[in-house]
Design a protein around this motif. Sequence first.
Motif, PDB file in Angstrom:
ATOM      1  N   PRO A 113       0.847  -1.194   0.000  1.00 14.69           N
ATOM      2  CA  PRO A 113       0.000   0.000   0.000  1.00 14.69           C
ATOM      3  C   PRO A 113       0.885   1.248   0.000  1.00 14.69           C
ATOM      4  CG  PRO A 113      -0.671  -1.542   1.722  1.00 14.69           C
ATOM      5  CD  PRO A 113       0.597  -2.068   1.149  1.00 14.69           C
ATOM      6  N   ALA A 114       0.433   2.302  -0.681  1.00 15.20           N
ATOM      7  CA  ALA A 114       1.258   3.501  -0.857  1.00 15.20           C
ATOM      8  C   ALA A 114       1.792   4.051   0.467  1.00 15.20           C
ATOM      9  CB  ALA A 114       0.454   4.574  -1.583  1.00 15.20           C
ATOM     10  N   GLU A 115       0.971   4.040   1.498  1.00 12.80           N
ATOM     11  CA  GLU A 115       1.407   4.630   2.766  1.00 12.80           C
ATOM     12  C   GLU A 115       2.523   3.827   3.422  1.00 12.80           C
ATOM     13  OE1 GLU A 115      -2.234   5.071   4.952  1.00 12.80           O
ATOM     14  OE2 GLU A 115      -2.386   7.175   4.339  1.00 12.80           O
ATOM     15  N   GLN A 116       2.450   2.510   3.251  1.00 12.84           N
ATOM     16  CA  GLN A 116       3.525   1.673   3.800  1.00 12.84           C
ATOM     17  C   GLN A 116       4.815   1.859   3.002  1.00 12.84           C
ATOM     18  OE1 GLN A 116       2.414  -2.446   4.369  1.00 12.84           O
ATOM     19  NE2 GLN A 116       0.422  -1.879   5.201  1.00 12.84           N
ATOM     20  N   ARG A 117       4.646   1.947   1.685  1.00 15.40           N
ATOM     21  CA  ARG A 117       5.827   2.089   0.843  1.00 15.40           C
ATOM     22  C   ARG A 117       6.553   3.393   1.135  1.00 15.40           C
ATOM     23  NH1 ARG A 117       3.762   0.717  -4.024  1.00 15.40           N
ATOM     24  NH2 ARG A 117       3.101   2.847  -4.397  1.00 15.40           N
ATOM     25  N   GLU A 118       5.794   4.490   1.234  1.00 22.90           N
ATOM     26  CA  GLU A 118       6.462   5.771   1.465  1.00 22.90           C
ATOM     27  C   GLU A 118       7.130   5.793   2.841  1.00 22.90           C
ATOM     28  OE1 GLU A 118       3.667   9.005   1.124  1.00 22.90           O
ATOM     29  OE2 GLU A 118       2.786   8.582   3.078  1.00 22.90           O
ATOM     30  N   ALA A 119       6.474   5.202   3.838  1.00 20.78           N
ATOM     31  CA  ALA A 119       7.076   5.169   5.182  1.00 20.78           C
ATOM     32  C   ALA A 119       8.380   4.382   5.158  1.00 20.78           C
ATOM     33  CB  ALA A 119       6.101   4.559   6.187  1.00 20.78           C
ATOM     34  N   LEU A 120       8.343   3.240   4.490  1.00 17.90           N
ATOM     35  CA  LEU A 120       9.536   2.398   4.407  1.00 17.90           C
ATOM     36  C   LEU A 120      10.676   3.124   3.684  1.00 17.90           C
ATOM     37  CD1 LEU A 120      10.711  -0.463   4.912  1.00 17.90           C
ATOM     38  CD2 LEU A 120       9.937  -1.060   2.628  1.00 17.90           C
TER      39      LEU A 120
END
Lengths: 182, 70
Positions: A113-120
Amino acid sequence: MSVDPALRDQILAAIPSLRAFAISLSGNVDRADDLVQETILRALANIQSFQPGTNLPAWLFTILRNLFRSEYRKRRREVEDADGSLAETLKSHPDQIGRVEFQEFRAALAQLPAEQREALILVGASGFSYEEAADICECAVGTIKSRVNRARSRLAKLLEVDNIDEFGPDHATRAVLMRHEN
Amino acid sequence: MRTPKPGKSPSMQPDAMSQKNASGLNREIQNKIGQQLRAIYDDVVQEGVPDRFADLLKQLDKAPAEGKSE
């Protein structure tokens, strides 16, 4: 408007990392560069709201992320296929990491999910602290931590399966199948 | 004040072997994830500042003042 030279140098220094972040968000180099350009213009137009001595890169990342999100809402359908474009548009990497392995990693990353990817990416690649990443994403530190953890364990699961395959007879077949992405 | 029961000391490791195995594999994969993540990112970072951005900032520097700068 004349730009304070020290500030201009700091903005210049942040550009490579802003681009890398923008590409990871948008999955498209051209769109990423437009985002970076708009970020710079927006930052300079609002430079009075930047407090000297605070974290300029984090401030720029925040602007870029907000621009991307408002653009994303407009173009949702077009961007939605980030799955393919992320794998496709990021350039192939020198071979210290195997090519197939690398494509598999990108495909796995694109599944998050986009939010997980950006956080990572903010924590694992841009080198921001959890606190800075929380500022950039305008959420609680705990939220960032849990997004990063979920991203890591999801990726681990995806790659673990791949690792098992790597030793199986199917690997060569799969490697050939992966090639169609290019 | 209570004295801690000897059996509850932190040095107790019930199934250390199986845990070590699981987290060892996990750590290896986590290292790999970190490495690949940075590789993708650094690929772009190493391209430096494309001319269009250096030019943009130069132009903005030369442009006539448009309102006060601070």
